[in-house]
Each structure stands twice: as structure tokens, then as C-alpha cells.
Design a protein around this motif. Structure first.
Motif, short mmCIF file in Angstrom:
data_model
loop_
_atom_site.label_atom_id
_atom_site.label_comp_id
_atom_site.label_asym_id
_atom_site.label_seq_id
_atom_site.Cartn_x
_atom_site.Cartn_y
_atom_site.Cartn_z
N VAL A 73 -1.94 19.79 -8.26
CA VAL A 73 -1.55 18.90 -9.37
C VAL A 73 -1.33 17.50 -8.81
CG1 VAL A 73 0.14 18.44 -11.18
CG2 VAL A 73 -0.43 20.82 -10.56
N ALA A 74 -2.16 16.56 -9.23
CA ALA A 74 -2.01 15.16 -8.82
C ALA A 74 -1.20 14.42 -9.88
CB ALA A 74 -3.37 14.50 -8.62
N LEU A 75 -0.28 13.61 -9.43
CA LEU A 75 0.61 12.88 -10.33
C LEU A 75 0.55 11.38 -10.03
CD1 LEU A 75 2.93 12.61 -12.42
CD2 LEU A 75 4.52 13.13 -10.55
N ILE A 76 0.19 10.62 -11.07
CA ILE A 76 0.37 9.17 -11.03
C ILE A 76 1.25 8.79 -12.21
CG2 ILE A 76 -1.77 8.66 -9.80
CD1 ILE A 76 -3.03 7.90 -12.46
N THR A 77 1.96 7.72 -12.09
CA THR A 77 2.88 7.33 -13.15
C THR A 77 3.31 5.89 -12.96
OG1 THR A 77 4.95 7.92 -14.29
CG2 THR A 77 4.93 8.13 -11.89
N ASP A 78 3.79 5.27 -14.03
CA ASP A 78 4.33 3.91 -13.95
C ASP A 78 3.35 2.95 -13.28
OD1 ASP A 78 7.36 4.25 -14.86
OD2 ASP A 78 6.84 5.98 -13.61
N HIS B 209 17.73 22.09 -11.16
CA HIS B 209 18.60 21.93 -12.32
C HIS B 209 18.70 23.26 -13.06
CE1 HIS B 209 18.44 17.48 -11.95
NE2 HIS B 209 17.29 17.78 -11.38
N GLY B 210 19.91 23.65 -13.43
CA GLY B 210 20.10 24.91 -14.12
C GLY B 210 19.77 26.08 -13.22
N THR B 211 19.41 27.20 -13.83
CA THR B 211 19.15 28.41 -13.06
C THR B 211 17.73 28.49 -12.54
OG1 THR B 211 18.59 29.59 -15.10
CG2 THR B 211 20.88 29.70 -14.36
N ARG B 212 16.80 27.75 -13.15
CA ARG B 212 15.39 27.93 -12.79
C ARG B 212 14.61 26.64 -12.65
NH1 ARG B 212 12.78 32.08 -16.57
NH2 ARG B 212 12.46 30.42 -18.09
N THR B 213 15.04 25.57 -13.26
CA THR B 213 14.19 24.40 -13.44
C THR B 213 14.17 23.50 -12.21
OG1 THR B 213 14.62 24.43 -15.81
CG2 THR B 213 13.76 22.39 -14.90
N LEU B 214 12.96 23.16 -11.78
CA LEU B 214 12.76 22.14 -10.76
C LEU B 214 12.29 20.86 -11.43
CD1 LEU B 214 10.89 24.18 -7.98
CD2 LEU B 214 13.27 23.41 -7.95
N LEU B 215 12.73 19.73 -10.89
CA LEU B 215 12.33 18.40 -11.36
C LEU B 215 11.73 17.65 -10.20
CD1 LEU B 215 12.38 15.85 -13.25
CD2 LEU B 215 14.74 15.49 -12.44
N TYR B 216 10.51 17.13 -10.40
CA TYR B 216 9.97 16.21 -9.41
C TYR B 216 9.92 14.82 -10.03
CZ TYR B 216 7.55 13.81 -5.81
OH TYR B 216 7.26 12.88 -4.82
N THR B 217 10.62 13.88 -9.39
CA THR B 217 10.66 12.50 -9.86
C THR B 217 9.85 11.63 -8.91
OG1 THR B 217 12.90 12.89 -10.71
CG2 THR B 217 12.16 10.60 -10.52
N SER B 218 8.77 11.07 -9.42
CA SER B 218 7.94 10.18 -8.62
C SER B 218 8.56 8.79 -8.54
CB SER B 218 6.54 10.08 -9.24
OG SER B 218 5.79 9.03 -8.64
N ARG B 219 8.37 8.12 -7.41
CA ARG B 219 8.80 6.72 -7.29
C ARG B 219 7.84 5.77 -8.01
NH1 ARG B 219 10.09 8.30 -1.61
NH2 ARG B 219 7.91 7.80 -1.18
N GLY B 220 6.76 6.33 -8.58
CA GLY B 220 5.85 5.50 -9.35
C GLY B 220 4.68 5.01 -8.52
N THR B 221 3.59 4.72 -9.20
CA THR B 221 2.36 4.31 -8.53
C THR B 221 2.24 2.79 -8.49
OG1 THR B 221 1.37 6.33 -9.41
CG2 THR B 221 -0.14 4.71 -8.48
N GLY B 222 2.77 2.12 -9.49
CA GLY B 222 2.73 0.66 -9.54
C GLY B 222 4.12 0.08 -9.39
N PHE B 223 4.36 -1.04 -10.07
CA PHE B 223 5.68 -1.66 -10.06
C PHE B 223 5.90 -2.32 -11.41
CE2 PHE B 223 2.69 -4.85 -8.53
CZ PHE B 223 3.00 -5.96 -9.31
N TRP B 224 7.16 -2.44 -11.79
CA TRP B 224 7.49 -3.16 -13.01
C TRP B 224 8.07 -4.52 -12.66
CZ3 TRP B 224 12.14 -5.32 -14.40
CH2 TRP B 224 12.15 -5.94 -15.66
N CYS C 280 -2.14 14.28 -13.74
CA CYS C 280 -1.14 13.92 -14.75
C CYS C 280 -0.77 12.44 -14.63
CB CYS C 280 0.13 14.74 -14.56
SG CYS C 280 -0.12 16.52 -14.46
N HIS C 281 -0.59 11.80 -15.78
CA HIS C 281 -0.01 10.46 -15.84
C HIS C 281 1.21 10.57 -16.75
CE1 HIS C 281 0.69 6.23 -16.24
NE2 HIS C 281 -0.46 5.87 -15.68
N THR C 282 2.39 10.31 -16.19
CA THR C 282 3.61 10.52 -16.97
C THR C 282 4.15 9.21 -17.56
OG1 THR C 282 4.91 10.53 -14.92
CG2 THR C 282 4.30 12.66 -15.86
N GLY C 283 3.27 8.31 -17.95
CA GLY C 283 3.67 7.20 -18.80
C GLY C 283 3.96 5.89 -18.11
#
Length: 406
Positions: free
Chosen positions: A175-180, A365-380, A208-211
Motif C-alpha cells: 500500500v503506497a500512501l501520498i498525502t498533503d 488505539h483501542g483494542t485493535r486499531t492501528l493508525l499510520y500518520t504520514s508527515r505528508g508528501t508536500g508542504f503547506w 492512496c491519497h488521503t487529501g
């Protein structure tokens, strides 16, 4: 970098009041922050014992006053109704520069001066001038390096993510992730094309692109976003909206991504099948969607999962990490998010943590959930990244029935 964060406890009355007080306080930040960002370094560099010649003091003060007045004016012209890119570039650059000057004026103005005093270096004026030149030198170096970091093509960050409910047939799913990406006033069409070339080397099953694609409407930033059409995935390319889409005619971005061959997951899901096993890939609109007033836009997790088998593992795309509270309640296996930029310019990540449960990396987070937070691909905004490098992420999903690759 991997951050581990605790899930947020259910709020009692005191905790419920705290966000309310915080929100009231934040109303005054646009008025107070610019004054602090320019006044503090002005005082530390010019008026804290240096005794500069009068012309130096006057010219230096004039530059700080010009920055204090010019920064908000340029940002209003650049990001307000006029949307003038040249003004946005000036305002954003001044914002980033003032933040760096403020940070290092505070740190070195206290710590370096204390160290010089303890070491017995010079008199008060000598120490003050050493602090001034050190702060200016550090700021120039960090801004030059931060600009280069912001404009370069991000490095790939690869990690294995073990999901207890993932079937053996899905082991090794890439799974490839780009975002921001934040296509904006600085034209980054060539950068965009090079990012897409790197993504294509990853041979991902799912991209995936998460916005937060851009700052500006789809019509205005189309040329910078166009290379996204070249991204390749063996199974699917999926996208969810970020909060910045809702500043810039979000439906136009949804339509453009669809035109470019990406599948907008607006509170819906698709199934990724491999080796006889199935993964639910779901997506939700950004949490700010409903307040945007745009018809049909809101974050609706139940709608995203409607019709899916509850026994199947779920990969959820949600722009902001704080959506993980809802994801954990629903038993989501893995949420992919962006939004934080890892703070973008150190030490801003400490302020990000006020609003988000994680700043970067993998957290539980919680009993099962994993969260991956990307530092982002670009900059604001400010074209700098300082101690918060951008990334293109490759997550290799692992089943508990298979050994983790070395």
C-alpha cells in the motif's frame, strides 16, 4: 520516526470545558501571534543589551516592523478573496521565517546567554552580540536547508504493518500512501511528476491519497495535479478529501480525481481480493466536510462500511488522525491519515498535538486499531520543512499467519 499515543479518554465535565476554553483562546491567536513572532526576535536581537550603533538599531527595527505589517497583508491578499499567488508566496515565506527567528531567539536568547555567562565569556554586551549573530546564523542555515527539504522529492519510508485479522492470501499486500501534496502558489508540476515516478517504482497493489491535494480550485491547480493520472497500481488508486479541499470547491477536486483515474471513496468502500482473502478498503470525507455546507459531504463511517462483512479486515482512509476515535470504536484494523505534516517546522509539532492524537508514525488505539500518520508528501504555506521531513510511504501488510519479512 514512530510515535505511540494513548487513546483519548472519555471526557468528563472538566475535559469538556477545556476544548471550549482552548477554542476561545484560539480566536485571539491571529491577533497576538504576528506581534509575538516579530516583537520577540526584535527585542532579543536588537534591544537586550547589544548597544548597537543607532543606524543599525533603526534599520533593524524598521525591518521587523515591515515584517509585522507586511506578513498579514500579504497573506490576506494571497489566501483571501483575491487569491494572488505572488502575495501568498511572500506572506507564507515571511510566516515561516518569523517562526524560525522566534523559536531560536527564545531558545538561544536564554540558553546560549546562560551558557556564556556561566563560562565567563565577555561582558553583557559581548554576550548579547554573540547571541544575535548566532541566532541569525542558525536561522539562515535552517531556512536554506528547510527550503531544500520542502522542495525535494520525498524519500520513501517503508514499514511492515501486521494486522491480526489479515488473511494469509493478503500477506505482502503493498500500500503506497501520498498525502498533503498541497499544490499551490509555487508551481510544482515537475515535482508532482517526479513524485509519481517514485510511486510507480514501488509496484503497489493499492495507492492512496488521503487529501489536501492543493490550495486553490481544481481548475486553478489542474496542471500541478495532472501527473497523478500517471500513477500505477495493480488493484486500485483511491482518494479521500482533506480539509483544504473544502476551502477550494471540494466537489471540483472529487470530479478531477475521478477524471484522473482515481476512485474517490466518499463514505463508501471497495474490496481488494488477493489469494482467496479479502480486505475492505473504505474512505470517509474529512471531518470538516459537514460544516462546509457542501451538500452531501460529511464524514460518515457507517455509510462507508455499509454492506461490508464485519468479519473482514478494514483499511480506512481518513484525512485527519483524530478520526481514529471513531475508527477504534468501530473496530477498524488500520487507518491511514495525513494532515499533521509532522509539524512541518520544528517545534510546531507540540501545537499539533493539542488537536491531534498522533503527529507521525504508527500508533495503537483501542483494542485493535492501528493508525499510520504520514508527515505528508508536500508542504503547506511556508516553503520550509525543518526537522519534519516529507515522505512517500510504502506499507507492507502482514498476516499473523506469515513471518514478517526481514
Amino acid at each position: 520516526m514512530t510515535n505511540t499515543s494513548d487513546t483519548r479518554p472519555a471526557g468528563d465535565e472538566a475535559q469538556a470545558a477545556r476544548p471550549s476554553r482552548l477554542h476561545r483562546l484560539m480566536r485571539y491567536i491571529p491577533l497576538v501571534a504576528p506581534v509575538l513572532l516579530w516583537a520577540v526576535p526584535c527585542w532579543v536581537l536588537l534591544y537586550s543589551g547589544q548597544h548597537w550603533p543607532l543606524p543599525v538599531t533603526l534599520v533593524g527595527t524598521a525591518l521587523f516592523v515591515l515584517g509585522l505589517i507586511g506578513m498579514p497583508l500579504a497573506m490576506m491578499r494571497g489566501h483571501g478573496r483575491r487569491q494572488q499567488d505572488w502575495a501568498a508566496i511572500i506572506g507564507d515565506t515571511l510566516l515561516g521565517s518569523s517562526w524560525v527567528l522566534f523559536t531560536w531567539s527564545v531558545l538561544l536568547g536564554v540558553l546560549l546567554r546562560l551558557a556564556l555567562t556561566v563560562a565567563g565569556v565577555g561582558d553583557g554586551q559581548d554576550r548579547a552580540r554573540i547571541v544575535t549573530w548566532t541566532v541569525l546564523g542558525v536561522a539562515v542555515v535552517l531556512l536554506a536547508w528547510g527550503y531544500a527539504e520542502a522542495r525535494r522529492v520525498p524519500r520513501v519510508r517503508e514499514l511492515d504493518v501486521r494486522l491480526p485479522r489479515l488473511g494469509a492470501g493478503l500477506d505482502g499486500t503493498r500500500v503506497a500512501l501520498i498525502t498533503d501534496t498541497h499544490y499551490g502558489p509555487l508551481d510544482r508540476a515537475r515535482w508532482s511528476a517526479r513524485v509519481c515516478e517514485v510511486v510507480n517504482t514501488l509496484e503497489a497493489d493499492l495507492v492512496c491519497h488521503t487529501g489536501d491535494i492543493a490550495d486553490g480550485t481544481a481548475d486553478r491547480r489542474r496542471a500541478q495535479a495532472a501527473p497523478l493520472a500517471t500513477v500505477q497500481a495493480t488493484r486500485a488508486r483511491v482518494y479521500v478529501t482533506g480539509n483544504h479541499e473544502y476551502y477550494s470547491e471540494a466537489q471540483g477536486w472529487v470530479d478531477l480525481m475521478d477524471e484522473l483515474g482515481w476512485e474517490p471513496l466518499r463514505n463508501r468502500h471497495l474490496l481488494l481480493e488477493r489469494g482467496g482473502d479479502t480486505l475492505v478498503v473504505a474512505g470517509v470525507d474529512d471531518v470538516t466536510a459537514e460544516s462546509s455546507g457542501l451538500a452531501g459531504h460529511r464524514a460518515h463511517l457507517a455509510g462507508a462500511l455499509d454492506g461490508s462483512d464485519p468479519d473482514l479486515p478494514v483499511l480506512l482512509l481518513a484525512h485527519q488522525p483524530k478520526f481514529v476515535d471513531r475508527a477504534a470504536d468501530a473496530g477498524i484494523d488500520l487507518q491511514l491519515s495525513g494532515h499533521t505534516h509532522g509539524g512541518q517546522i520544528w517545534p510546531f509539532h507540540h501545537l499539533v498535538r493539542i488537536d491531534q492524537p498522533a503527529v507521525a508514525g504508527l500508533s495503537h488505539h483501542g483494542t485493535r486499531t492501528l493508525l499510520y500518520t504520514s508527515r505528508g508528501t508536500g508542504f503547506w504555506g511556508p516553503p520550509f520543512r525543518i526537522f519534519a521531513p516529507s515522505e512517500i510511504t510504502l506499507l507492507v501488510l502482514r498476516s499473523p499467519q506469515q513471518p514478517t519479512a526481514p
